[in-house]
Every structure is written in C-alpha cells, then in structure tokens.
Design an enzyme around this catalytic site. Structure first.
Site, PDB file in Angstrom:
ATOM      1  N   ARG A  34       0.543  -4.754  12.992  1.00  0.00           N
ATOM      2  CA  ARG A  34       0.120  -4.123  11.732  1.00  0.00           C
ATOM      3  C   ARG A  34      -1.196  -4.782  11.343  1.00  0.00           C
ATOM      4  NH1 ARG A  34      -0.517  -8.466   9.615  1.00  0.00           N
ATOM      5  NH2 ARG A  34      -0.942  -7.344   7.695  1.00  0.00           N
TER       6      ARG A  34
ATOM      7  N   ASP B 264      -7.634  -1.241   4.481  1.00  0.00           N
ATOM      8  CA  ASP B 264      -7.287  -0.279   5.536  1.00  0.00           C
ATOM      9  C   ASP B 264      -8.243   0.900   5.608  1.00  0.00           C
ATOM     10  OD1 ASP B 264      -4.719  -1.816   5.122  1.00  0.00           O
ATOM     11  OD2 ASP B 264      -4.266  -0.573   6.869  1.00  0.00           O
TER      12      ASP B 264
HETATM   13  O1  MRU Z   1       1.125  -2.417   6.142  1.00  0.00           O
HETATM   14  P1  MRU Z   1       0.217  -3.411   6.807  1.00  0.00           P
HETATM   15  O2  MRU Z   1       0.825  -4.760   6.976  1.00  0.00           O
HETATM   16  O3  MRU Z   1      -0.374  -2.859   8.080  1.00  0.00           O
HETATM   17  O4  MRU Z   1      -0.973  -3.571   5.774  1.00  0.00           O
HETATM   18  C1  MRU Z   1      -2.024  -4.417   6.103  1.00  0.00           C
HETATM   19  C2  MRU Z   1      -2.990  -4.588   5.008  1.00  0.00           C
HETATM   20  O5  MRU Z   1      -2.862  -4.006   3.957  1.00  0.00           O
HETATM   21  C3  MRU Z   1      -4.161  -5.459   5.281  1.00  0.00           C
HETATM   22  O6  MRU Z   1      -4.603  -6.044   4.104  1.00  0.00           O
HETATM   23  C4  MRU Z   1      -5.288  -4.597   5.848  1.00  0.00           C
HETATM   24  O7  MRU Z   1      -4.877  -3.890   6.969  1.00  0.00           O
HETATM   25  C5  MRU Z   1      -6.468  -5.407   6.177  1.00  0.00           C
HETATM   26  S1  MRU Z   1      -6.214  -6.163   7.748  1.00  0.00           S
HETATM   27  C6  MRU Z   1      -7.418  -7.137   8.209  1.00  0.00           C
END
Ligand code: MRU
Length: 349
Positions: free
Chosen positions: A51, A239
């Site tokens: 993730r 994201d």
């Molecule tokens: O749901 P996730 O764990 O994939 O969410 C990740 C995030 O929100 C991070 O802050 C984002 O991807 C930035 S990663 C460098």
C-alpha cells in the site's frame, strides 16, 4: 519471524517472482509474499499487502511484467488478450492513488501492442526502472523537504508515507530521514491512523528500526497537543493531487490540516510528480475508495462495534489547496500550490 533492524525493501525481484513485504501483519511479523501474475499482484494491492501510492505504482509495473513473462510462449492473439486483461485487473485494484494509473500508462507505452518474445524482458527492465527511479525521486524530495525543518523540529505525520509506502526512503518520512541524515535532531509524532493503523503499525515501526525518536498518539489527540505547542510542522504524503493543488490522502488528513491552520503550524505534503494529476481540475473529481466495513467495526479477529450498526469507511479525504503550506516535489517546493504553479512545475522537467 519478528523484524529486527531489517533493511526495508518493500518490493524486490527474486527468482523470477515479485516479492512484497506483507504489510498487513507488520509489525508482529516480517515476511515476504511472492507474486507470479497480474491477477495475484492486483490482489496484493487490493488486500493491502502492499500500500502507499508510489509502492502501488511499482507493484502494478511488476504486475504487467509478470504477466508478459507468464504469457511469453503463447500465440500473438493470446498474448495480446492476456495483456489487456492484466491492465484491466490491475487498474481495478484500488481507485485513489494515481500512481497506479501513471505506472500502467508508462508500461502500456513500453508494450505498445507489440507481441510476445523480447517485450517481456523490456517490460521487466521498465518495472526495475520504475522502482529505482522512485528511490531517486524520494531522495531528491527529501533534500528539498529537509531544508524546511529546523533543528529540533517535532513533526506530526499521518498514515505511513515511509519506505514501506514507496520503493524506499519514503516521501513524508523521506523528508524526515533526509533531515536526520543532514544532522538535524528531528522527533516524529505518528498518529495511529484509524482504521487500518498505518501510523501505529508501520510509521512507528520504521522510525523505531532507525532509532529516530517517535511518539505514538491516537488520531483525536492532535488538536489538544497542537494547542499545547507540541508540534512544529506537519508532513504527510498523498495519493493524488488535483490540478488546483487539492490533496487526497489517508482519511483524517483534512482534519489535521484544519487543526494545523487553526494553530499556525505549517502543513507540508511530500509529493512526487507522478502523484499530481493535472487531468483532474480539483479535489471533488478524485475518486475516493470505500473499503470494507469490517475495517471499522473491529480489527483482525476482534469485533467491537454493535452488531447491525450501519458503517461508512471512506479510505481517503481531500485537503483543500488553501490549507497546504507547501508541496515538496523532486523539482522543488511549491509554496501555496495552485494551478499555475503546478503547471509550471511540469514544464521544469
Ligand atoms: O490506504 P493506504 O495505506 O494505501 O494509504 C496510504 C496513504 O494515504 C499515504 O499517505 C499515501 O499513499 C502517500 S505514500 C508515500
């Protein structure tokens, strides 16, 4: 196996397979899972074995390469149909992180409809390059971001935007790592990040591994601690950033940004250019993933919510650009981001 000072390679290529740390079981267990096809890789992304936006992009690139390798001895028609299906299944794995679509577009441009044979190795080389480039970009962002933090800074971060969310070094945690490498004494406050607990499980683990001072709080403690003057800056990842500078990140980020503005604390977002989506005018057009209700009603085998209660689980929120002090990119820092500044940033490439 429990992790002990383990160098973090979130994704690695071993014996013709993609291996990814299973982030669902950290920090209690440190183990890699192996992936041999686009279907398997898409499932690894969907179930959050891997993730974090840049890491999802890297995994998708390898998913395409794996499929090409798997199909390389098939007919032209079978190869083309299989590759189209691979792109489709990977694109459907998670909707918010634009790095996923960025990586698929890049892999498609390499494939270009060509059939079989040597293209599989070309695609694998491209996936390796996506991975290596991500680390270079994170280091460049880290250097720009480190200059924004003063010696002794206490930095709040939300979710995990660390080595585990990328190919290595991290985006928000990359800024912190680079500041520490530059000799600054930085301490980190990791909020827990309900409901998936990326802050408590992953950010805290990464910082403890490297002896960077870290304090864990629950999400609802941030406002109180800001009012006590306990934080000097907030640094988070993202994201997807819309063309006007609105920022989608893990649910709860907007709440932290509002509090930071109320308490005059700078709010920075570490963001590779691959996370900026100029095709989307503002944050209202960013698709927000809704995840399973079980993530909210309990954790793993423990269910604590009342049976039968109705539940919402949006996994991301949008912080308006006006609350962002600066976007830290590999091309420099964009203060008070807006459309003109983001467009200019791409012309610098
Ligand atoms: O749901 P996730 O764990 O994939 O969410 C990740 C995030 O929100 C991070 O802050 C984002 O991807 C930035 S990663 C460098």
């Amino acid at each position: 196996m429990a992790a002990q000072n383990q160098a973090v390679a979130t994704l690695r290529w071993r014996d013709g397979r993609l291996e990814m740390i299973d982030q669902r079981v950290l920090p209690a267990q440190f183990e890699y899972r192996a992936y041999r096809s686009a279907d398997e890789t898409a499932e690894g992304i969907r179930s959050m074995v891997v993730r974090g936006a840049p890491a999802i992009g890297c995994a998708a690139a390898y998913g395409v390469a794996l499929e090409a390798l798997r199909l390389r001895n098939t007919s032209v028609a079978e190869f083309s149909a299989g590759m189209e299906k691979a792109f489709e299944v990977l694109a459907a794995s998670r909707p918010t992180a634009v790095n996923l679509f960025w990586a698929l577009k890049r892999m498609r441009a390499r494939w270009d409809g060509r059939a079989v044979g040597a293209i599989a190795n070309t695609l694998l080389a491209e996936a390796h390059e996506v991975l290596a480039e991500d680390i270079r970009i994170n280091r460049a962002m880290g250097a720009f971001g480190a200059a924004l933090l003063s010696d002794g800074a206490r930095v709040l971060t939300h979710c995990n935007a660390g080595a585990l969310a990328t190919a290595g070094h991290g985006t928000a945690l990359g800024v912190i790592r680079s500041a520490v490498e530059a000799g600054k004494r930085i301490s980190v406050i990791a909020d827990e990040t309900r409901p998936f607990l990326q802050g408590a499980r992953l950010t805290a683990w990464e910082m403890v591994q490297e002896n960077i001072p870290v304090t864990l709080i629950t999400d609802n403690m941030a406002g109180h601690m800001m009012s006590l003057g306990d934080f000097d800056a907030v640094v988070v990842g993202t994201d997807r950033v819309a063309a006007n500078g609105d920022v989608a990140n893990k649910i709860g980020t907007d709440m932290v940004a509002v509090l930071a503005r109320r308490h005059n604390i700078p709010f920075y977002v570490a963001c590779p250019l691959s996370t900026i989506d100029l095709s989307i005018p503002d944050g209202s057009a960013i698709p927000i993933e809704e995840r399973a209700v079980e993530e909210v009603t309990g954790f793993r085998d423990c269910q604590w919510a009342a049976q039968g209660v109705s539940v919402r689980n949006p996994a991301f929120d949008v912080t308006p650009a006006e609350l962002v002090t600066g976007l830290i990119t590999e091309n420099g820092v964009v203060h008070q981001p807006n459309r003109d500044k983001l467009e200019a940033l791409f012309s610098k490439r």
